[in-house]
Design a protein around this motif. Structure first.
Motif, PDB file in Angstrom:
ATOM      1  N   TYR A  47       0.681  -0.797  -0.247  1.00 47.45           N
ATOM      2  CA  TYR A  47       0.455   0.084   0.283  1.00 47.45           C
ATOM      3  C   TYR A  47       0.845   1.251  -0.124  1.00 47.45           C
ATOM      4  N   VAL A  48       0.723   1.937  -0.477  1.00 49.06           N
ATOM      5  CA  VAL A  48       1.031   3.953  -1.053  1.00 49.06           C
ATOM      6  C   VAL A  48      -0.126   4.557  -0.614  1.00 49.06           C
ATOM      7  N   VAL A  49       0.861   5.660   0.523  1.00 47.06           N
ATOM      8  CA  VAL A  49      -0.163   6.053   1.015  1.00 47.06           C
ATOM      9  C   VAL A  49       0.348   7.758   0.402  1.00 47.06           C
ATOM     10  N   ALA A  50      -0.722   8.196  -0.302  1.00 49.23           N
ATOM     11  CA  ALA A  50      -0.472   9.564  -0.748  1.00 49.23           C
ATOM     12  C   ALA A  50      -1.301  11.095  -0.015  1.00 49.23           C
ATOM     13  N   LEU A  51      -0.051  11.692   0.589  1.00 46.50           N
ATOM     14  CA  LEU A  51      -0.401  12.533   1.306  1.00 46.50           C
ATOM     15  C   LEU A  51      -0.343  13.935   1.069  1.00 46.50           C
ATOM     16  N   ALA A  52      -1.628  14.734   1.080  1.00 49.55           N
ATOM     17  CA  ALA A  52      -1.304  15.719   0.456  1.00 49.55           C
ATOM     18  C   ALA A  52      -2.081  16.718   1.819  1.00 49.55           C
ATOM     19  N   PRO A  53      -1.773  17.893   1.711  1.00 54.11           N
ATOM     20  CA  PRO A  53      -2.157  19.251   2.391  1.00 54.11           C
ATOM     21  C   PRO A  53      -3.814  19.616   2.921  1.00 54.11           C
ATOM     22  N   GLU A  54      -3.958  19.724   3.951  1.00 53.92           N
ATOM     23  CA  GLU A  54      -4.882  20.442   3.301  1.00 53.92           C
ATOM     24  C   GLU A  54      -5.564  22.012   4.142  1.00 53.92           C
ATOM     25  N   VAL A  55      -4.183  22.573   4.506  1.00 53.95           N
ATOM     26  CA  VAL A  55      -4.451  23.711   4.151  1.00 53.95           C
ATOM     27  C   VAL A  55      -3.021  23.995   3.120  1.00 53.95           C
ATOM     28  N   ALA A  56      -3.074  25.200   2.868  1.00 54.95           N
ATOM     29  CA  ALA A  56      -2.152  25.968   1.574  1.00 54.95           C
ATOM     30  C   ALA A  56      -0.814  27.011   2.767  1.00 54.95           C
ATOM     31  N   GLY A  57       0.024  26.955   1.319  1.00 50.90           N
ATOM     32  CA  GLY A  57       0.794  27.697   1.858  1.00 50.90           C
ATOM     33  C   GLY A  57       2.263  27.248   1.656  1.00 50.90           C
ATOM     34  N   GLN A  58       3.469  28.117   1.751  1.00 49.16           N
ATOM     35  CA  GLN A  58       4.692  27.315   1.446  1.00 49.16           C
ATOM     36  C   GLN A  58       5.333  27.178   2.891  1.00 49.16           C
ATOM     37  N   ILE A  59       5.998  25.206   1.722  1.00 45.77           N
ATOM     38  CA  ILE A  59       6.865  25.028   3.004  1.00 45.77           C
ATOM     39  C   ILE A  59       7.151  24.743   3.179  1.00 45.77           C
ATOM     40  N   VAL A  60       7.951  25.279   4.682  1.00 44.86           N
ATOM     41  CA  VAL A  60       9.117  25.308   5.581  1.00 44.86           C
ATOM     42  C   VAL A  60      10.076  25.092   5.812  1.00 44.86           C
ATOM     43  N   GLU A  61       9.112  24.135   6.252  1.00 48.31           N
ATOM     44  CA  GLU A  61      10.172  22.936   6.909  1.00 48.31           C
ATOM     45  C   GLU A  61      10.341  21.472   5.858  1.00 48.31           C
ATOM     46  N   LEU A  78       6.619  20.864   7.287  1.00 47.45           N
ATOM     47  CA  LEU A  78       5.908  22.268   7.392  1.00 47.45           C
ATOM     48  C   LEU A  78       5.354  23.278   6.399  1.00 47.45           C
ATOM     49  N   ILE A  79       3.743  23.632   7.414  1.00 50.69           N
ATOM     50  CA  ILE A  79       3.533  24.832   5.853  1.00 50.69           C
ATOM     51  C   ILE A  79       4.310  26.164   7.019  1.00 50.69           C
ATOM     52  N   ASP A  80       4.208  26.695   6.860  1.00 52.67           N
ATOM     53  CA  ASP A  80       4.089  27.999   7.135  1.00 52.67           C
ATOM     54  C   ASP A  80       3.395  28.748   7.884  1.00 52.67           C
ATOM     55  N   PRO A  81       3.082  28.771   9.197  1.00 53.20           N
ATOM     56  CA  PRO A  81       1.970  28.981  10.346  1.00 53.20           C
ATOM     57  C   PRO A  81       1.421  30.020  10.049  1.00 53.20           C
ATOM     58  N   ARG A 156      -3.333  20.901  11.209  1.00 55.46           N
ATOM     59  CA  ARG A 156      -3.102  21.442  10.085  1.00 55.46           C
ATOM     60  C   ARG A 156      -1.697  21.784   9.202  1.00 55.46           C
ATOM     61  N   THR A 157      -1.103  22.907   9.784  1.00 55.89           N
ATOM     62  CA  THR A 157      -0.028  22.992   8.834  1.00 55.89           C
ATOM     63  C   THR A 157       1.885  22.021   9.377  1.00 55.89           C
ATOM     64  N   GLU A 158       1.044  21.277   9.529  1.00 60.15           N
ATOM     65  CA  GLU A 158       2.342  19.927  10.230  1.00 60.15           C
ATOM     66  C   GLU A 158       1.882  18.752   9.594  1.00 60.15           C
ATOM     67  N   VAL A 159       2.595  17.859   9.369  1.00 61.02           N
ATOM     68  CA  VAL A 159       2.093  17.280   8.036  1.00 61.02           C
ATOM     69  C   VAL A 159       3.293  15.994   8.682  1.00 61.02           C
ATOM     70  N   ARG A 160       2.191  14.887   8.745  1.00 64.33           N
ATOM     71  CA  ARG A 160       3.290  13.256  10.108  1.00 64.33           C
ATOM     72  C   ARG A 160       2.939  12.707   8.907  1.00 64.33           C
ATOM     73  N   ALA A 161       3.286  11.048   9.250  1.00 57.89           N
ATOM     74  CA  ALA A 161       3.344  10.377   8.473  1.00 57.89           C
ATOM     75  C   ALA A 161       2.537   9.725   9.478  1.00 57.89           C
ATOM     76  N   PRO A 162       1.653   8.928   8.995  1.00 59.04           N
ATOM     77  CA  PRO A 162       0.421   8.552   9.264  1.00 59.04           C
ATOM     78  C   PRO A 162       0.775   6.887   9.579  1.00 59.04           C
ATOM     79  N   VAL A 163       1.967   5.988   8.409  1.00 55.86           N
ATOM     80  CA  VAL A 163       2.234   4.599   9.126  1.00 55.86           C
ATOM     81  C   VAL A 163       3.713   4.622   8.599  1.00 55.86           C
TER      82      VAL A 163
END
Length: 297
Positions: A47-61, A78-81, A156-163
């Motif tokens: 299984y491949v988990v495709a991750l998409a942000p739920e908020v828009a913004g510039q990736i700062v980390e 991390l999206i600019d918070p 949601r600006t932080e995207v973390r690994a679900p698996v």
């Protein structure tokens, strides 16, 4: 008188025994080849988990790299918070304002209730202030909901690994602008590997769920152990597809040629030898060792 040639029995017996052993071994191999269901048409899946942000913004980390192993819960980006923190502050101020308005209108409504009993004001005026209090409460609850939403967006600006898994085919980098719903990073779930073996349908009467299976990868010598997890119940059939008139389209066949269809059999990997690095898409040979005798045809 010439001497009669001496007949040597030992070489003859040795040749006969060797031929017999070779024939027995050959028969055993043929029986195994023809008896146990096997296929070279297999592949490793995951299984491949495709991750998409739920908020828009510039990736700062962006602390991960392509093909890096990550654990569940690790930060991937991390999206600019800053804008979202400001939104939380605005919502908190709105909650305070709505709460103050609510308290004031409720006090006024209670005061009018006492006055209407003394016939100091009309019933209509008392109802007006009661309506204002209800509206103020609704605005206060709306402000609380907006605050909750602002806090969720900040999280949601932080995207973390679900698996647990490996980052794969990474194309994004720090500084990119992330859009809502657009895939940025994909993870291969490390705990989801299995093998799909595509068996000819003539073997299916010998394959049962739970039967032990042996998996041989093209890229590794050691054999993997597994068992039949499930058997697919449908494959695509080109016949019977409706045409523009809704009539089934049936391809002509030659009656003396019958090709066996290949049915996917899902094999769970029970044990992978140390040093075997599985990758989805690997080619595999799968042999099922039936635990129960085949049904008579």
């Amino acid at each position: 008188m010439a001497a009669r040639p001496h007949f040597r029995l030992a070489p003859f017996l040795l040749t006969a025994v060797t031929a017999g052993l070779a024939a027995a071994f050959g028969w055993a191999m043929w029986d195994a080849y023809m008896g146990a269901p096997w296929t070279r048409d297999g592949s490793v899946r995951a299984y491949v988990v495709a991750l998409a942000p739920e908020v828009a913004g510039q990736i700062v980390e962006f602390p991960v790299k392509d093909n890096q192993f990550v654990h569940k819960g690790d930060r991937l980006m991390l999206i600019d918070p800053r804008d979202f923190r400001i939104a939380v502050s605005h919502s908190e101020a709105a909650v305070k304002q709505a709460k103050a308005t609510l308290e004031n209108t409720e006090i006024e409504a209670k005061r009018r209730q006492k006055l209407v009993k003394d016939v100091s004001i009309s019933v209509e005026e008392e109802e007006t202030y009661a309506t204002k209090a209800i509206a103020s409460r609704a605005q206060y609850e709306q402000a609380l909901a907006d605050l909750d939403q602002a806090k969720v967006n900040l999280e949601r600006t932080e995207v973390r690994a679900p698996v647990n898994g490996w980052v794969t085919n990474l194309l994004a980098q720090r500084g990119d602008y992330a859009h809502v719903g657009q895939n940025v990073i994909s993870l291969v779930d490390a705990d989801s590997f299995w093998v799909d073996g595509y068996f000819e349908e003539i073997y299916l009467d010998q394959i049962h769920v739970g039967d032990p299976a042996e998996i041989k990868l093209m890229s590794y010598r050691p054999t993997l152990r597994g068992h039949v997890n499930s058997i697919a119940r449908a494959i695509n059939v080109p016949n019977a597809q409706p045409n523009h008139q809704g009539i089934a389209s049936v391809n002509p066949i030659f009656t003396w040629v019958r090709l066996a269809q290949r049915i996917p059999v899902r094999v769970h990997i029970d044990e992978a030898p140390k040093g075997v690095a599985l990758s989805a898409g690997m080619t595999a040979t799968v042999q099922v060792n039936p635990a129960t005798p085949a049904r008579s045809k």
